[in-house]
Enzyme design. Structure first.
Site, mmCIF file in Angstrom:
data_model
loop_
_atom_site.group_PDB
_atom_site.id
_atom_site.type_symbol
_atom_site.label_atom_id
_atom_site.label_comp_id
_atom_site.label_asym_id
_atom_site.label_seq_id
_atom_site.Cartn_x
_atom_site.Cartn_y
_atom_site.Cartn_z
ATOM 1 N N GLY A 10 29.596 -12.753 0.010
ATOM 2 C CA GLY A 10 29.985 -11.492 -0.722
ATOM 3 C C GLY A 10 31.202 -11.033 0.001
ATOM 4 O O GLY A 10 31.434 -10.985 0.956
ATOM 5 N N THR A 108 28.513 -18.031 6.167
ATOM 6 C CA THR A 108 29.993 -18.685 6.069
ATOM 7 C C THR A 108 30.067 -19.230 7.591
ATOM 8 O O THR A 108 30.358 -20.347 7.682
ATOM 9 C CB THR A 108 31.011 -17.755 5.790
ATOM 10 O OG1 THR A 108 30.840 -17.086 4.712
ATOM 11 C CG2 THR A 108 32.457 -18.522 5.843
ATOM 12 N N ILE A 129 29.969 -5.856 4.967
ATOM 13 C CA ILE A 129 29.828 -4.282 4.882
ATOM 14 C C ILE A 129 28.443 -3.794 5.697
ATOM 15 O O ILE A 129 28.190 -2.804 5.847
ATOM 16 C CB ILE A 129 29.477 -3.930 3.526
ATOM 17 C CG1 ILE A 129 28.422 -4.359 2.753
ATOM 18 C CG2 ILE A 129 30.802 -3.851 2.704
ATOM 19 C CD1 ILE A 129 28.010 -3.536 1.478
ATOM 20 N N ASP A 130 27.650 -5.044 6.037
ATOM 21 C CA ASP A 130 26.505 -4.909 6.748
ATOM 22 C C ASP A 130 26.601 -4.661 8.256
ATOM 23 O O ASP A 130 25.724 -4.173 8.762
ATOM 24 C CB ASP A 130 25.761 -6.103 6.481
ATOM 25 C CG ASP A 130 25.264 -6.302 4.984
ATOM 26 O OD1 ASP A 130 25.518 -5.525 4.106
ATOM 27 O OD2 ASP A 130 24.864 -7.409 4.875
ATOM 28 N N ARG A 268 13.389 10.893 -7.437
ATOM 29 C CA ARG A 268 14.104 10.137 -8.074
ATOM 30 C C ARG A 268 14.872 9.058 -7.381
ATOM 31 O O ARG A 268 14.911 9.275 -6.037
ATOM 32 C CB ARG A 268 15.079 10.734 -9.058
ATOM 33 C CG ARG A 268 14.393 11.960 -10.015
ATOM 34 C CD ARG A 268 13.738 11.132 -11.179
ATOM 35 N NE ARG A 268 14.544 10.662 -11.908
ATOM 36 C CZ ARG A 268 15.101 11.355 -13.100
ATOM 37 N NH1 ARG A 268 14.444 12.541 -13.314
ATOM 38 N NH2 ARG A 268 15.895 10.838 -14.173
ATOM 39 N N ARG A 277 30.457 -2.399 -2.323
ATOM 40 C CA ARG A 277 31.422 -3.573 -1.641
ATOM 41 C C ARG A 277 32.748 -3.290 -2.289
ATOM 42 O O ARG A 277 33.611 -4.300 -1.921
ATOM 43 C CB ARG A 277 30.703 -4.677 -2.188
ATOM 44 C CG ARG A 277 29.386 -5.273 -1.240
ATOM 45 C CD ARG A 277 29.520 -6.702 -0.855
ATOM 46 N NE ARG A 277 29.745 -7.614 -2.057
ATOM 47 C CZ ARG A 277 28.898 -8.414 -2.333
ATOM 48 N NH1 ARG A 277 27.820 -8.334 -2.108
ATOM 49 N NH2 ARG A 277 29.131 -8.902 -3.245
HETATM 50 O O1 F6P Z 1 25.884 -9.182 2.927
HETATM 51 C C1 F6P Z 1 26.590 -8.318 2.017
HETATM 52 C C2 F6P Z 1 25.764 -7.989 0.999
HETATM 53 O O2 F6P Z 1 26.369 -6.932 0.429
HETATM 54 C C3 F6P Z 1 24.309 -7.466 1.457
HETATM 55 O O3 F6P Z 1 24.169 -6.058 1.976
HETATM 56 C C4 F6P Z 1 23.538 -7.504 0.194
HETATM 57 O O4 F6P Z 1 22.172 -7.691 0.241
HETATM 58 C C5 F6P Z 1 24.175 -8.648 -0.541
HETATM 59 O O5 F6P Z 1 25.457 -8.888 -0.099
HETATM 60 C C6 F6P Z 1 24.176 -8.645 -1.879
HETATM 61 O O6 F6P Z 1 24.691 -10.016 -2.449
HETATM 62 P P1 F6P Z 1 25.077 -10.056 -3.875
HETATM 63 O O7 F6P Z 1 26.137 -9.667 -4.404
HETATM 64 O O8 F6P Z 1 24.967 -11.718 -4.196
HETATM 65 O O9 F6P Z 1 23.973 -9.524 -4.822
#
Ligand code: F6P
Length: 351
Positions: A10, A108, A129-130, A268, A277
């Site tokens: 990602g 990766t 970002i995690d 909600r 991201r």
């Molecule tokens: O690993 C980064 C991340 O943004 C995770 O936080 C999230 O679960 C995943 O990628 C989402 O990936 P995709 O863009 O394939 O939905």
């Protein structure tokens, strides 16, 4: 030396800053040619590899831009079968690649480790970002994502106050709760739910009810990998052959359905999704990404192939990719951040 550069998994803010720093450092050295590989390892998997030379001009003016000029893929798996692996091996030979700088997350790094068997040498740069890569206390992209989620929580709070609602905000983060934790603290969430701590529904009900009597609104920040004790993970979809086969998402809606029958206030949910991201990297992430890219170039020049850039105790260094492949850095249960948050009254849904 001929050096490939790719971005896998990602995307995240700061990738272009790394590409720029790696390329400029290697070009400045004078003995290196840099090739950009399209769409992560996918660019090496076809009969015709998809690559383009990266010049100084090509990587100028991209420092502040989110995403990646090279493209990425989080489903490409060069290790999926023998034929694909052999094709990658042939492409690497034909391109005359001495080493590939692979900028990516845990998926990766595992691929980079596996590709050593077809003679593809890699230098790894951790991104996500995690913030969950081993030996990397801060990965670039995380600071930007925390800023985005924090801003969203502040916006949610004003409307929550007006309508006296319980507002659930779902963040990314997969199996690590760093993003929900730091954004939740920065965005003044009342309840923070993490993958590392199973939550108890009744504890959340009690906490929200107490707030209904006083503040009349509650903000819950929940990481997508959080789960109620005894319940299974909320999986959105599964993707065969992918190095990241499980896609999460939707836990905020699950919690809303479970919580609503117990409360007077309306509950909600907002799922922030890919907005976390995207966007331009913060100045912190631009500097960190540039440091990582520069250090990756140094590893290439020193012949330290098979190593990944690290950040530990504030110092940039490196570790063998073999040591970090297939590992994850989750929030330790004795984290001082958790203790501090509990002490100021934040609820983690514990019994
Ligand atoms: O690993 C980064 C991340 O943004 C995770 O936080 C999230 O679960 C995943 O990628 C989402 O990936 P995709 O863009 O394939 O939905």
């Amino acid at each position: 030396m001929r050096v490939g550069v790719l971005t896998g998994g990602g995307d995240c803010p700061g990738l272009n800053a790394v590409i720029r720093a790696v390329t400029k450092s290697l070009i400045n050295h004078g003995q290196c040619e840099v090739l950009g590989i399209a769409d992560g390892f996918e660019g090496l998997m076809g009969e015709v590899p998809r690559v383009k030379p990266l010049s100084w001009d090509e990587v100028s003016g991209i420092l502040h831009i989110g995403g990646t000029i090279l493209g990425t893929s989080n489903s490409a798996n060069p290790l999926r079968d023998e034929a694909t692996l052999a094709q990658v091996g042939r492409n690497v030979q034909e391109l005359g690649l001495d080493v590939v700088v692979a900028i990516g997350g845990d998926g990766t790094m595992s691929l980079a480790h596996g590709l050593a068997q077809v003679g593809l040498q890699c230098v790894g740069v951790p991104k996500t970002i995690d913030n969950d890569i081993a030996n990397c206390e801060r990965s670039f992209g995380f600071d930007t994502a925390v800023a985005t989620v924090t801003e969203s929580l502040r916006r949610i709070e004003s409307t929550a106050m007006s309508h006296h609602r319980v507002m659930i905000v779902e963040t990314m983060g997969r199996h690590a709760g760093w993003l929900a934790l730091e954004s939740g603290i920065a965005g003044a969430a009342d309840i923070i739910l993490l993958p590392e701590i199973d939550y108890d529904l009744q504890a959340i009900v009690d906490f929200c009810k107490a707030r209904e009597e006083r503040q009349r609104y509650t903000i819950i920040c929940i990481g997508e990998g959080a789960k109620e004790s005894g319940q299974s993970l909320t999986v959105r979809e599964r993707i065969a052959h992918s190095p990241d086969p499980v896609r999460l998402g939707g836990v905020g809606h699950v919690l809303r359905e479970r919580l609503q029958p117990h409360l007077k206030s309306e509950v909600r949910t907002t799922v922030l999704g890919h907005v976390q991201r995207g966007g331009d990297p913060t100045p912190f992430d631009r500097v960190l990404a540039t440091q990582f890219g520069h250090h990756a170039a140094q590893l290439v020049l020193d012949g330290k192939f098979g190593h990944m850039v690290t950040l530990q105790d504030g110092r940039i260094g490196s570790v063998e990719i073999a040591k970090v492949a297939n590992t994850q850095r989750t929030v330790p249960l004795d984290s001082p951040l958790l203790t501090m948050a509990r002490d100021i009254g934040i609820c983690f849904g514990e019994v």
